[in-house]
Design an enzyme around this catalytic site. Sequence first.
Site, PDB file in Angstrom:
ATOM      1  N   THR A  74      -2.695   1.359  -4.648  1.00  0.00           N
ATOM      2  CA  THR A  74      -3.154   2.534  -3.903  1.00  0.00           C
ATOM      3  C   THR A  74      -4.443   3.093  -4.482  1.00  0.00           C
ATOM      4  O   THR A  74      -4.736   2.949  -5.673  1.00  0.00           O
ATOM      5  CB  THR A  74      -2.065   3.629  -3.909  1.00  0.00           C
ATOM      6  OG1 THR A  74      -2.541   4.778  -3.203  1.00  0.00           O
ATOM      7  CG2 THR A  74      -1.709   4.045  -5.331  1.00  0.00           C
TER       8      THR A  74
ATOM      9  N   THR B 279      -0.017   4.906   1.081  1.00  0.00           N
ATOM     10  CA  THR B 279      -0.193   5.837   2.193  1.00  0.00           C
ATOM     11  C   THR B 279      -0.028   5.133   3.534  1.00  0.00           C
ATOM     12  O   THR B 279      -0.777   4.211   3.862  1.00  0.00           O
ATOM     13  CB  THR B 279      -1.583   6.503   2.123  1.00  0.00           C
ATOM     14  OG1 THR B 279      -1.750   7.082   0.834  1.00  0.00           O
ATOM     15  CG2 THR B 279      -1.711   7.584   3.182  1.00  0.00           C
TER      16      THR B 279
ATOM     17  N   ASP C 112       0.870  -1.165   0.000  1.00  0.00           N
ATOM     18  CA  ASP C 112       0.000   0.000   0.000  1.00  0.00           C
ATOM     19  C   ASP C 112       0.917   1.229   0.000  1.00  0.00           C
ATOM     20  O   ASP C 112       2.077   1.137   0.403  1.00  0.00           O
ATOM     21  CB  ASP C 112      -0.871  -0.014   1.256  1.00  0.00           C
ATOM     22  CG  ASP C 112      -1.592   1.298   1.478  1.00  0.00           C
ATOM     23  OD1 ASP C 112      -2.257   1.767   0.544  1.00  0.00           O
ATOM     24  OD2 ASP C 112      -1.467   1.855   2.580  1.00  0.00           O
TER      25      ASP C 112
END
Length: 643
Positions: free
Chosen positions: A487, A342, A340
């Site tokens: 993402t 963030t 991922d």
Amino acid sequence: MIEDFKRRFWVSLVLTVPILLLSPMIQSFLGLDESLRFTGDLFLLFGLSSVVFFYGGYPFLSGLLRELKERRPGMMTLIAVAITTAYVYSSAVVFGLAGKIFFWELATLIDVMLLGHWIEMKSVMGASKALEQLARLMPAEAHKVMSDGSVHDVPLGDLAAGDRVLVKPGEKVPADGEVDKGQTSVNEAMLTGESVPVVKNVGDGVIGGSINGEGSIFITVQKTGAESFLSQVIDLVREAQESKSRTQDLANRAALWLTAVALGGGAVTMFVWYLVIGQDFAFALERTVTVMVIACPHALGLAVPLVVAVSTALAARNGLLIRDRTAFEAARNLGAVIFDKTGTLTEGRFGVTDTLIFVDGLTEEDLLAQAAAVEAHSEHPIAQGIVAAAENPPDVTDFRAIPGKGAEGTVGGRNIKVVSPGYLKEEGHHFQDSRFDVLSEQGKTVVFVLIDGSLAGAIALADVIRPESKEAIATLKAMGLRTMMLTGDNAKVAAWVAEDIGLDEFFAEVLPQEKSKKVKEVQARGLTVAMTGDGVNDAPALAQADVGIAIGAGTDVAIETADIVLVRSNPQDVAKIMQLSRVTYRKMIQNLWWAAGYNIIAIPVAAGVLYSAGIVLGPAAGAALMSLSTVVVAINARILRTK
């Protein structure tokens, strides 16, 4: 179940002491043939052994029935066959059959196997609590606007589509809906992966569980219960968890082979000695029982659990929490690691990456200081990023927020505005700078600084890339893995991050309900996949992956869905997990060879292949070999700490 195995182990262990002292074979070995004998001693031995067999051996006897019902004989079958053979044969000897008593072997075998299963169960955490953690993301109550305009707090379950609710600054949005009054920014990072707080105006949709920013808003509820976005995520997590394959562990596979060897070896031994050679039945039966008992080594019950216990403790001391051993073992065969963005490859906070100066005599330090003075009064993530980049910003007076566009204030007698590109267009400010175009192409957020109404400069911000990310990606690629990023953020930001840290591939603007599908697509290439993430939006993908790895600083639901948790939120630890998995697997293989390998010698000798040479492996010698293999297994497992 852990407490049950613990209780059965201690009760059986206490009863094993008198069983050993009352066993004729142990008495002979210790030179106490007569001193411990008394009338009825063998019947007392039978009674104590019966308790251990039925009480301590119950998990294995019931496991035998379960494995036979499922047609998958394994460790439980092997243990049950060995202890049942020893118990039935020894009981027959007590009541008149010529032969030797194996009750001591029965008791010690049950003790060791109970201990092994107890250690193993303590080392592997229980079922995932992901679905509970998902439900906790929603607030317990909502501020419902009644028909007369008053606001009452009601339980979330009382909301229905069409209801109108008030969401105050900093609160969680109680349901999926549409803004019908007010303006704010909403943090959806944990749900969608969008790193930038999303501005919400009248007519925009909001997701239940997201966090409201600086403004109060009224929303009209559109979806509740099973129809909500969060409920759909819950269903995806449940589906992925239930569909994940659970392979048999190594010890069960070894036990299956040893079960076949024990039963086959025992049958062949009886057939040859009694029917072919013509020995008396008592001798043939003793040889058969010896073979079947010796075929179940004590060390096999500890071979894998000891390595699991050592590797789990070793991992924990290094900030790697193993929740699912099957997935941890699968990490050695990984072909791709998906991250991922963030909060995983990035820190999940905004930081200043570039500054642009449009007037002579103004330095970058001055520009940041002026902007930080104004933004110091805002809780917006972009504002906090600017404040963190400035050193000793001056004081501001007459601070005023410009809703949805920025903020302004007086700093040192000058009017300072920090505003969005949209504000410039509305106010008729025109500028042409290729540097701004480059920053926009990278997906960075750019704010402009106006001093006394004149455009003085611009500040570019982006989600801060973790300093460890580049090295982590380089290490994984050197190990032969493909590195990818998944993402919900926009394609420009994703491309900039992927290029900066050297990823092989990236998938951008992926909705939460599509993340698990992307993982399936990568798995369809024939790759064993690890997924690393920290948000609610990552939960279905974490569950779908062969190995789910959660960043410890992330949400509880991501942690509970994952197979492995990285306490330090350091992407480099993903490589450490792979290395530890490979070393641990090698130790398991070595221990299984040590645990079962002596059977290659012990079983044929116990069966009597060297009888003509005057060599017969008795139960005592077999026990010595088993003890030696157990010691070797324990030492080999401890060596893992030095790797």
